[in-house]
Design an enzyme around this catalytic site. Sequence first.
Site, mmCIF file in Angstrom:
data_model
loop_
_atom_site.group_PDB
_atom_site.id
_atom_site.type_symbol
_atom_site.label_atom_id
_atom_site.label_comp_id
_atom_site.label_asym_id
_atom_site.label_seq_id
_atom_site.Cartn_x
_atom_site.Cartn_y
_atom_site.Cartn_z
ATOM 1 N N SER A 1 -0.687 9.705 29.226
ATOM 2 C CA SER A 1 -1.938 9.220 29.809
ATOM 3 C C SER A 1 -2.741 10.384 30.359
ATOM 4 O O SER A 1 -2.234 11.478 30.569
ATOM 5 C CB SER A 1 -1.652 8.188 30.904
ATOM 6 O OG SER A 1 -1.725 8.806 32.169
ATOM 7 N N LYS A 2 -4.000 10.106 30.568
ATOM 8 C CA LYS A 2 -4.922 11.111 31.101
ATOM 9 C C LYS A 2 -4.451 11.607 32.461
ATOM 10 O O LYS A 2 -4.746 12.727 32.845
ATOM 11 C CB LYS A 2 -6.306 10.458 31.267
ATOM 12 C CG LYS A 2 -7.327 10.971 30.288
ATOM 13 C CD LYS A 2 -8.674 10.336 30.570
ATOM 14 C CE LYS A 2 -9.719 11.425 30.736
ATOM 15 N NZ LYS A 2 -11.072 10.957 30.461
ATOM 16 N N ARG A 3 -3.754 10.753 33.177
ATOM 17 C CA ARG A 3 -3.312 11.124 34.525
ATOM 18 C C ARG A 3 -2.051 11.986 34.489
ATOM 19 O O ARG A 3 -1.686 12.594 35.480
ATOM 20 C CB ARG A 3 -3.080 9.861 35.368
ATOM 21 C CG ARG A 3 -4.362 9.217 35.814
ATOM 22 C CD ARG A 3 -4.114 7.847 36.406
ATOM 23 N NE ARG A 3 -3.490 6.944 35.432
ATOM 24 C CZ ARG A 3 -4.166 6.310 34.481
ATOM 25 N NH1 ARG A 3 -5.470 6.469 34.374
ATOM 26 N NH2 ARG A 3 -3.552 5.515 33.627
#
Length: 493
Positions: free
Chosen positions: A259-261
């Site tokens: 994920s982007k996080r």
Amino acid sequence: MANGTVRVRFCPSPTGNPHVGLVRTALFNWAYARHHGGAFVFRIEDTDAARDSEESYEQLLDAMRWLGFDWDEGPETGGPHAPYRQSQRMDRYREVAERLLEAGRAYRCYCTTEELDARREAARAAGRPSGYDGHCRSLTPEQAAAYEAEGRTPIVRFRMPDETITFTDLVRGELSFAPEHVTDYGIVRANGAPLYTLVNPVDDAEMRITHVLRGEDLLSSTPRQIALYQALIDLGIAERVPEFGHLPYVMGEGNKKLSKRDPQSSLNLYRERGFLPAGLLNYLSLLGWSLSADRDVFSMDEMVAAFDIADVNANPARFDLKKAEAINADHIRLLDEKTFAGLCEPWLRAPHAPWAPEDFDQAAFDAVAPLAQTRVTVLSDITRNVDFLFLTEPVRDDASWAKAMKEGSDALLRTARERLAALEPAAWHAEALKGAVVAAGEEHGLKLGKAQAPVRVAVTGRTVGLPLFESLEVLGRERTLARVDAALARLAA
Ligand code: GLU
Ligand code: ZN
């Protein structure tokens, strides 16, 4: 441009730091364009004022340049379909929405969120598909007027055809979507703002995009876009439906989508650690593609020559940091010495460097750089390999100290010091230094490996590093002896 010419696009939204999944998408599009001698169009999808930022826009451009992607059309380069920032194309989207409404391919929907939610719940409870139910599809002018009188502001919905949509995905083969699963969808918000669902295909149509290569997460929007394309063709806005190829998911730790996080997904992390663009791109190319079964390391030129979207694998690809590092290390080995030394520059100077700027010595660095080039995985590794040359005192690492300094190390170090001190400055060469430490070891019944460990830690502070005797040669006689003395004093304390 001729009809047969490949035109692909990379069209990120400027929200936050670029992530590796996005880079992989850019790479596959770029390689596809270059392989076919087509055009690589770079477009900024910045219609979401709440999430997009100018800073992210600058970061995107900076990232593209660092990675070495050149775009034929896009921001700063310009091109026949300028502007390439959607925030500057709003009038055109409103115009297209208006034409879709006039042609009956879209309609105004007055349903409130509460009404939609309630009906969706009811449909679910009854086991029916829960997409939009077509409530406003054929309102009479009177019904619409009544809603307007109530003060409702409509969204614009695209009218999906009541038939199955089938297309051949370039990666996944034939895919079909039944109408009950792809219902009428919003293309303009109640406040008049056009949505991604409209602006993305409108721009692809106007920019004459021939192939849409993008992440699997966007697959569900494809049947909708194909239907919208059909309407745009009928209105004379689009020439044809582009081909679609959906790139596989990239999985991170625990087999979850990266994920982007996830910190591992941030492009900046790789830049800051000193990945080479060539190394990082080589690794990212392997997320769904391969050059051949027995070759993991190759140049972007080789990738471009070989790349075909048909060879992309539909299965999720696993992001493997260790492999990324190993491939990057191989690319570092392939650099010529001068280039390597030049690329280390930023790490040798503040703010990256742990030593005072005036203590850096270029000649000393140049002398050991080739030794370091065969050892570093990422460029930032350079500092801990050469810091012993530029720090006033070696780093103090108690764990390394404890590991190397054993019972009897002081006696060994004393002998080594005598033997080293016996070398005249003119004889201070790796070969002679090795001879001195070998002899000291023999005196204490120690093999070279055991004998050199305390010397290494005394002089560099670490148990691993560049070849020891070359290091001592470059460090010089005086500083070497002083450091051995300091270590003896510490052992005696
Ligand atoms: N701006 C969209 C995104 O970043 C582009 C999707 C597409 O490639 O169609 O998700
Ligand atoms: Zn409605």
